[in-house]
Design a protein around this motif. Structure first.
Motif, PDB file in Angstrom:
ATOM      1  N   GLU A 339      96.264  53.487 -67.344  1.00  0.00           N
ATOM      2  CA  GLU A 339      97.062  52.719 -67.846  1.00  0.00           C
ATOM      3  C   GLU A 339      96.698  52.195 -69.079  1.00  0.00           C
ATOM      4  O   GLU A 339      97.803  51.769 -69.763  1.00  0.00           O
ATOM      5  N   LYS A 340      96.349  53.148 -69.939  1.00  0.00           N
ATOM      6  CA  LYS A 340      95.990  52.496 -71.841  1.00  0.00           C
ATOM      7  C   LYS A 340      97.240  53.507 -72.257  1.00  0.00           C
ATOM      8  O   LYS A 340      97.854  53.246 -73.490  1.00  0.00           O
ATOM      9  N   ILE A 341      97.415  55.003 -71.663  1.00  0.00           N
ATOM     10  CA  ILE A 341      98.361  55.609 -72.206  1.00  0.00           C
ATOM     11  C   ILE A 341      99.732  54.429 -72.032  1.00  0.00           C
ATOM     12  O   ILE A 341     101.023  54.341 -72.954  1.00  0.00           O
ATOM     13  N   VAL A 342     100.210  53.986 -70.834  1.00  0.00           N
ATOM     14  CA  VAL A 342     101.431  53.353 -70.323  1.00  0.00           C
ATOM     15  C   VAL A 342     101.509  51.822 -71.586  1.00  0.00           C
ATOM     16  O   VAL A 342     102.260  51.727 -72.368  1.00  0.00           O
ATOM     17  N   GLU A 343     100.660  51.498 -71.834  1.00  0.00           N
ATOM     18  CA  GLU A 343     100.331  50.253 -73.042  1.00  0.00           C
ATOM     19  C   GLU A 343     100.221  50.661 -74.270  1.00  0.00           C
ATOM     20  O   GLU A 343     101.246  49.868 -74.950  1.00  0.00           O
ATOM     21  N   LEU A 344      99.854  52.521 -74.801  1.00  0.00           N
ATOM     22  CA  LEU A 344     100.355  53.289 -76.091  1.00  0.00           C
ATOM     23  C   LEU A 344     102.094  52.989 -76.073  1.00  0.00           C
ATOM     24  O   LEU A 344     102.714  52.431 -77.244  1.00  0.00           O
ATOM     25  N   LEU A 345     102.468  53.309 -74.776  1.00  0.00           N
ATOM     26  CA  LEU A 345     103.875  53.046 -74.765  1.00  0.00           C
ATOM     27  C   LEU A 345     104.626  51.879 -75.129  1.00  0.00           C
ATOM     28  O   LEU A 345     105.442  51.755 -75.510  1.00  0.00           O
ATOM     29  N   LYS A 346     104.291  51.000 -74.618  1.00  0.00           N
ATOM     30  CA  LYS A 346     104.663  49.716 -74.271  1.00  0.00           C
ATOM     31  C   LYS A 346     104.556  49.329 -76.154  1.00  0.00           C
ATOM     32  O   LYS A 346     106.091  48.197 -76.831  1.00  0.00           O
ATOM     33  N   TYR A 347     103.802  49.832 -76.663  1.00  0.00           N
ATOM     34  CA  TYR A 347     103.264  49.062 -78.100  1.00  0.00           C
ATOM     35  C   TYR A 347     104.365  49.825 -78.989  1.00  0.00           C
ATOM     36  O   TYR A 347     104.792  48.961 -79.888  1.00  0.00           O
ATOM     37  N   GLN A 348     105.086  50.990 -78.171  1.00  0.00           N
ATOM     38  CA  GLN A 348     106.151  51.352 -79.179  1.00  0.00           C
ATOM     39  C   GLN A 348     107.286  50.931 -78.837  1.00  0.00           C
ATOM     40  O   GLN A 348     108.178  51.470 -79.398  1.00  0.00           O
ATOM     41  N   THR A 352     111.185  51.583 -70.565  1.00  0.00           N
ATOM     42  CA  THR A 352     111.318  52.328 -69.331  1.00  0.00           C
ATOM     43  C   THR A 352     110.667  53.188 -69.579  1.00  0.00           C
ATOM     44  O   THR A 352     109.970  53.160 -68.242  1.00  0.00           O
ATOM     45  N   GLU A 353     110.164  53.844 -70.184  1.00  0.00           N
ATOM     46  CA  GLU A 353     109.367  55.217 -70.346  1.00  0.00           C
ATOM     47  C   GLU A 353     107.462  54.684 -69.872  1.00  0.00           C
ATOM     48  O   GLU A 353     107.205  54.925 -69.324  1.00  0.00           O
ATOM     49  N   ALA A 354     107.575  53.682 -70.219  1.00  0.00           N
ATOM     50  CA  ALA A 354     105.772  53.266 -69.939  1.00  0.00           C
ATOM     51  C   ALA A 354     105.893  52.430 -68.587  1.00  0.00           C
ATOM     52  O   ALA A 354     105.766  53.226 -67.810  1.00  0.00           O
ATOM     53  N   GLN A 355     107.089  52.242 -68.129  1.00  0.00           N
ATOM     54  CA  GLN A 355     107.574  52.098 -66.364  1.00  0.00           C
ATOM     55  C   GLN A 355     107.622  53.386 -65.533  1.00  0.00           C
ATOM     56  O   GLN A 355     106.855  53.594 -65.157  1.00  0.00           O
ATOM     57  N   GLN A 356     108.112  54.735 -66.192  1.00  0.00           N
ATOM     58  CA  GLN A 356     108.372  55.533 -65.921  1.00  0.00           C
ATOM     59  C   GLN A 356     106.723  56.854 -65.419  1.00  0.00           C
ATOM     60  O   GLN A 356     106.004  56.749 -64.794  1.00  0.00           O
ATOM     61  N   LEU A 357     105.970  56.190 -67.071  1.00  0.00           N
ATOM     62  CA  LEU A 357     105.209  57.058 -66.475  1.00  0.00           C
ATOM     63  C   LEU A 357     103.816  56.281 -65.652  1.00  0.00           C
ATOM     64  O   LEU A 357     103.144  56.962 -64.604  1.00  0.00           O
ATOM     65  N   SER A 358     104.323  55.087 -65.700  1.00  0.00           N
ATOM     66  CA  SER A 358     103.041  54.426 -64.660  1.00  0.00           C
ATOM     67  C   SER A 358     103.614  54.543 -63.665  1.00  0.00           C
ATOM     68  O   SER A 358     102.536  54.999 -62.017  1.00  0.00           O
TER      69      SER A 358
END
Length: 449
Positions: A339-348, A352-358
């Motif tokens: 969940e935290k790394i997904v937030e890092l992707l959103k921050y950057q 789309t990649e945040a959704q993929q990692l989730s």
């Protein structure tokens, strides 16, 4: 000047549960007035079914208690009694918080000494915003003493009566103003200039508000509708210094950041961390806000990694590989690492990649203590080093290497390297005969670009 409006909407009718009607009948039989108060009335007028209801009455707390005692109504949560609130549980199904009408006699900028009254307008006058100062009876009549209905219709956010007085009664109302503006005002709506002036002139009152209370409001603003422009305007009123936010934060860059990631429903810290340049600045914010460790870890993860890792180019086997590697490392000690790394992707702004990692299922590291023991590797000073190096080999294989490959092909090389580095391995191992084994031969995916 009192304005009334009759309503009969699905949202109003949903309010009238059998338990509530039983409560209403009891108050009516004892000749006390009872009305829905505040935010629930606002939501009903907006076509929203409220989740929480507050009720106001002309009966004093003692009269309410006597009435409930005689009717054998159970009362719970007696802590609210000193503020005039009695909580009744009807039919062991629903709880109803009922507060006696009151006025503030004295305030310290956060808490008030109250006096009970039977005047509905005096009670409305002590509330924060006009849209929250409405009452609704059980015949469907809305009572409005400060033009809240019209303000709600036009999505205007104004303080009740004198803005300076309302703020000085409770300085937390400064943040509540912005929270409700972000939630209800139209896109690109102008702020009430008298309200902003009153906020600027009294902003120093926030220094005495507890960090926990400030964070509750700030989090709601940051995760709410129109958070970017709302927070930008809020911080332009010189509020940041009382929240632990740098006074020279780039607010235009901050608003642009929100515009690029808000559609992914980011965590409050994913939005707010853009205001901080380093861990020292975020540390001052943490001390002022007093928020959870999870919030702290999100901001620290973002600051530590926002410039050091990024999505690989489209020619890579797996553009998300750096984030998956980070997840493998973090997940050892943090079950919420994904969940935290997904937030890092959103921050950057990699939405789309945040959704993929989730949606990516973290594979299980195949090497166990039992499999190491079968090869004579016992726990000792180098045990963690061996596991970490095997995990690196697993990551290099894009998590495809099996236990057999890692144990039989990579482990000998790891042990040899330890012996060559240290002169002798301090971990007890088997007397292996494959010290000259070549680099592991299990298949690896192509190197990342």
């Amino acid at each position: 000047m009192l304005i009334t409006q009759k309503i009969d909407t699905p949202e109003y009718r949903a309010l009238l549960t059998p338990s509530l009607l039983k409560l209403v009948k009891l108050f009516k039989a004892n000749q006390y007035e009872l009305r829905v108060a505040g935010g629930a009335v606002r939501d009903i007028l907006l076509g929203i079914i409220p989740h929480d209801f507050d009720f106001a009455t002309t009966a004093t707390p003692e009269q309410v208690k006597d009435m409930f005692t005689q009717a054998n109504v159970r009362m719970i949560n007696t802590n609210g009694e000193k503020h005039g609130t009695i909580t009744a549980r009807i039919d062991d199904i629903e709880n109803f918080e009922i507060t006696t009408l009151r006025i503030d006699v004295t305030t310290d900028g956060r808490h008030a000494v109250v006096e009970f009254t039977q005047d509905w307008q005096l009670d409305a006058n002590r509330r924060d915003l006009t849209i929250n100062a409405l009452f609704l009876d059980f015949e469907g009549t809305v009572y409005d003493y400060f033009h809240g209905i019209d303000d709600l219709k036009h999505r205007r956010i104004r303080f009740v009566g004198n803005a300076v007085q309302r703020i000085r009664e409770d300085y937390l109302r400064i943040l509540r103003y912005f929270r409700f503006f972000g939630r209800f005002a139209h896109d690109n709506a102008a702020h009430d200039e008298d309200s902003l002036r009153a906020i600027r002139d009294n902003v120093d009152g926030l220094k005495n508000i507890a960090g926990e209370r400030l964070w509750m409001e700030l989090k709601r603003i940051a995760e709410g509708r129109n958070a970017g422009p709302t927070l930008k305007t809020m911080l332009e009123q010189k509020i940041g210094q009382y929240l632990g936010i740098p006074s020279d934060a780039d607010l235009n860059q901050f608003e642009d950041h929100w515009q690029q990631c808000y559609q992914a429903n980011p965590h409050a810290m994913t939005i707010l961390t853009k205001l901080f340049r380093n861990l020292n600045e975020i540390g001052k914010f943490e001390q002022r806000m007093k928020y959870s460790n999870d919030c702290r870890r999100i901001s620290q993860l973002i600051i530590n990694n926002r410039d050091s890792i990024s999505i690989l180019d489209s020619s890579s086997v797996d553009p998300l590989k750096p984030y998956k590697d980070l997840l493998v490392d973090m997940a050892i000690q943090d079950s919420t690492a994904k969940e935290k790394i997904v937030e890092l992707l959103k921050y950057q702004h990699y939405l789309t990649e945040a959704q993929q990692l989730s949606g990516w299922a973290l594979p299980r590291f195949p090497v166990s203590g039992e499999s190491l023991a079968s090869k004579g590797v016992e726990r000792g000073p180098n045990y963690k080093i061996i596991l970490d190096q095997l995990r690196e080999a697993w990551k290099t294989s894009h998590f495809q290497a099996t236990e057999d490959q890692l144990i039989n092909e990579d482990l000998p090389n790891v042990l040899n390297n330890l012996i060559n580095t240290n002169g002798a391995s301090s971990t007890t191992t088997r007397k292996h005969t494959d010290t000259n084994s070549s680099t592991s031969s299990h298949p690896k995916k192509s190197k990342q670009t």
